[in-house]
Write an enzyme that holds these catalytic residues in place. Structure first.
Site: not given
Ligand code: GRF
Length: 196
Positions: A15, A91, A110, A151, A180
């Site tokens: 992301n 996280l 999310h 969330d 996403e």
């Molecule tokens: C993604 O699934 C996001 O929605 C979730 O954690 C993951 C992060 O993926 N919160 P990345 O590190 O961006 O590949």
């Protein structure tokens, strides 16, 4: 003057990469000025370094005390002088003072259609496993503003996908991740263009 974005990560950072690429390709009128991870070895930090973006580790390893960790995060973000903070697979539970400082300027991505499969314990693969186990017909992703709960902030954008007959948690995760990236960039663009 380009708007300034910081991205908070804990993992691989796909992301994050989509945000960096959107800024570098002028799809979003902003620049990623910093990447902060609570995991020292998160590949997303490497992605930042590959793009000469300030990459910072703030985690249990260097700030074991949770209050100090929270305050250090706030101070680093203030130094970066950001307009928008994006949580992209971050996280760590955010310090209560974080919201006093930044509420209204924080977006989260999310991997489910909130309010389903969201809140404590629903992150990453856990989400997709639960969706498959419950034989859901649809899943998808959500971008929302972050408030002090998990969330629950105002939803900015969602996109659903139909679950295939022999879908697995792994195949679903891959398909949702594409959604996403798409809605995260679209949401950031709306925010930066003052449309939110
Ligand atoms: C993604 O699934 C996001 O929605 C979730 O954690 C993951 C992060 O993926 N919160 P990345 O590190 O961006 O590949």
């Amino acid at each position: 003057m380009l708007k300034r974005i910081a991205v908070l990560i804990s993992g691989g950072g796909t992301n994050l990469q989509s945000v960096i690429d959107a800024c570098e390709n002028n799809i979003v009128n902003a620049e990623v000025v910093g990447v902060i991870s609570n995991k020292k070895n998160a590949y997303g930090l490497k992605r930042a370094q590959n793009h000469n973006i300030d990459s910072v580790y703030i985690g249990k390893g260097n700030y074991p005390n949770v209050d100090n960790r929270g305050r250090q995060l706030i101070s680093v973000l203030n130094e970066m002088n950001v307009d928008l903070i994006v949580l992209a697979g971050y996280l760590e539970i955010l310090h209560k003072d974080f919201f006093k400082e930044f509420e209204g300027r924080v977006l989260n991505i999310h991997p489910s259609l909130i309010p389903k499969y969201a809140g404590k314990g629903f992150y990453g693969m856990n989400v997709h496993e639960a969706v498959i186990k419950n034989n859901e017909k649809y899943s998808g992703a959500t971008v929302h503003f972050v408030d002090e709960e998990v969330d629950t902030g105002q939803i900015v954008m969602q996109e659903a996908i139909k679950i295939n007959v022999n879908e697995t948690a792994e195949s679903l995760q891959k398909r949702v991740l594409k959604i996403e990236h798409k809605i995260l960039i679209a949401s950031i663009k709306k925010y930066i263009d003052g449309e939110l």
